[in-house]
Motif scaffolding. Structure first.
Motif, PDB file in Angstrom:
ATOM      1  N   ALA A   1       0.834  -1.204   0.000  1.00  0.00           N
ATOM      2  CA  ALA A   1       0.000   0.000   0.000  1.00  0.00           C
ATOM      3  C   ALA A   1       0.869   1.254   0.000  1.00  0.00           C
ATOM      4  N   TYR A   2       1.892   1.287   0.866  1.00  0.00           N
ATOM      5  CA  TYR A   2       2.767   2.456   0.915  1.00  0.00           C
ATOM      6  C   TYR A   2       3.471   2.671  -0.429  1.00  0.00           C
ATOM      7  N   THR A   3       4.019   1.610  -0.979  1.00  0.00           N
ATOM      8  CA  THR A   3       4.728   1.725  -2.259  1.00  0.00           C
ATOM      9  C   THR A   3       3.791   2.215  -3.354  1.00  0.00           C
ATOM     10  N   GLY A   4       2.585   1.682  -3.383  1.00  0.00           N
ATOM     11  CA  GLY A   4       1.617   2.105  -4.402  1.00  0.00           C
ATOM     12  C   GLY A   4       1.237   3.568  -4.267  1.00  0.00           C
ATOM     13  N   ILE A   5       0.998   4.011  -3.047  1.00  0.00           N
ATOM     14  CA  ILE A   5       0.649   5.416  -2.824  1.00  0.00           C
ATOM     15  C   ILE A   5       1.836   6.309  -3.178  1.00  0.00           C
ATOM     16  N   ALA A   6       3.044   5.900  -2.811  1.00  0.00           N
ATOM     17  CA  ALA A   6       4.241   6.694  -3.128  1.00  0.00           C
ATOM     18  C   ALA A   6       4.397   6.864  -4.636  1.00  0.00           C
ATOM     19  N   VAL A   7       4.146   5.812  -5.387  1.00  0.00           N
ATOM     20  CA  VAL A   7       4.239   5.897  -6.853  1.00  0.00           C
ATOM     21  C   VAL A   7       3.196   6.875  -7.384  1.00  0.00           C
ATOM     22  N   LYS A   8       1.988   6.818  -6.831  1.00  0.00           N
ATOM     23  CA  LYS A   8       0.905   7.698  -7.297  1.00  0.00           C
ATOM     24  C   LYS A   8       1.166   9.161  -6.954  1.00  0.00           C
ATOM     25  N   THR A   9       1.865   9.442  -5.856  1.00  0.00           N
ATOM     26  CA  THR A   9       2.091  10.830  -5.451  1.00  0.00           C
ATOM     27  C   THR A   9       3.415  11.397  -5.960  1.00  0.00           C
ATOM     28  N   HIS A  10       4.286  10.546  -6.457  1.00  0.00           N
ATOM     29  CA  HIS A  10       5.610  10.983  -6.910  1.00  0.00           C
ATOM     30  C   HIS A  10       5.535  12.078  -7.979  1.00  0.00           C
ATOM     31  N   ARG A  11       4.619  11.953  -8.905  1.00  0.00           N
ATOM     32  CA  ARG A  11       4.538  12.897 -10.025  1.00  0.00           C
ATOM     33  C   ARG A  11       4.313  14.336  -9.546  1.00  0.00           C
ATOM     34  N   SER A  12       3.440  14.525  -8.550  1.00  0.00           N
ATOM     35  CA  SER A  12       3.181  15.897  -8.093  1.00  0.00           C
ATOM     36  C   SER A  12       4.415  16.487  -7.406  1.00  0.00           C
ATOM     37  N   PHE A  13       5.182  15.658  -6.691  1.00  0.00           N
ATOM     38  CA  PHE A  13       6.426  16.153  -6.085  1.00  0.00           C
ATOM     39  C   PHE A  13       7.429  16.523  -7.174  1.00  0.00           C
ATOM     40  N   ALA A  14       7.603  15.629  -8.137  1.00  0.00           N
ATOM     41  CA  ALA A  14       8.573  15.858  -9.211  1.00  0.00           C
ATOM     42  C   ALA A  14       8.220  17.117  -9.998  1.00  0.00           C
ATOM     43  N   THR A  15       6.936  17.331 -10.257  1.00  0.00           N
ATOM     44  CA  THR A  15       6.494  18.525 -10.978  1.00  0.00           C
ATOM     45  C   THR A  15       6.883  19.792 -10.225  1.00  0.00           C
ATOM     46  N   ALA A  16       6.870  19.714  -8.898  1.00  0.00           N
ATOM     47  CA  ALA A  16       7.236  20.866  -8.067  1.00  0.00           C
ATOM     48  C   ALA A  16       8.737  20.934  -7.812  1.00  0.00           C
TER      49      ALA A  16
END
Length: 177
Positions: A20-35
């Motif tokens: 679950a943690y890994t899946g959520i981290a993958v889903k949220t990574h893009r917004s961090f990278a964009t910033a």
């Protein structure tokens, strides 16, 4: 010969938590990278922004994260070069220093929070009923408090001056001497 319980529910619980943690981290990574932020950059900035005065002692910041003191120093060095964090000296302890979020850090964080909250809602909290979420948060706090009692080090209510301190792993230790 004993049978190894590969289907033990404790293994299942750990596996599900990691997945679950890994899946959520993958889903949220893009917004961090964009910033222009890594996950640890975001974690550092959000912990500073949510702390009294927008700052934490470096040792408390390290204890709140998964990094050692030297690892946190490297993160703060990088964030300081980007103008997102500033170091402040401690007026009562020359050995201590603070990391403080800057207005630029607050702006960067403010730019990523709306998408991060949407991601959390989509991939985590929004999947649970209010009752499930409340029970889940209670369970996570119980576990966190047992395995990382210093995860809130530096917060006003955390570890009053009782001779206790936090080590680099977020574990509580007792001062000797």
């Amino acid at each position: 010969m004993s049978v190894i319980p590969f289907d033990d529910s404790r293994l299942t619980a750990m596996g599900l938590l990691a997945e679950a943690y890994t899946g959520i981290a993958v889903k949220t990574h893009r917004s961090f990278a964009t910033a222009g932020l890594s996950e640890i950059d975001f974690e550092t900035l959000i912990r500073l922004a949510r702390s009294p005065g927008g700052r934490l002692r470096m040792s408390d910041l390290a204890a709140q994260t998964s990094l050692s003191t030297s690892g946190m120093t490297r993160v703060v060095d990088r964030l300081e070069r980007e103008g997102l964090v500033a170091r402040q000296s401690c007026s009562t302890d020359r050995r201590a220093s603070y990391a403080a979020i800057t207005p630029a850090g607050t702006d960067r964080l403010s730019g990523v929070i709306p998408q991060h909250l949407a991601d959390i809602e989509t991939w985590f909290t929004g999947l649970l009923t209010p009752e499930q979420l409340s029970a889940f948060l209670d369970a996570l706090r119980t576990i966190r408090d047992a395995v990382r009692p210093c995860a809130t080090a530096g917060a006003e209510s955390a570890l009053p001056d009782t001779g206790r301190r936090c080590d680099d792993t977020g574990a509580e230790t007792t001062r000797s001497g």
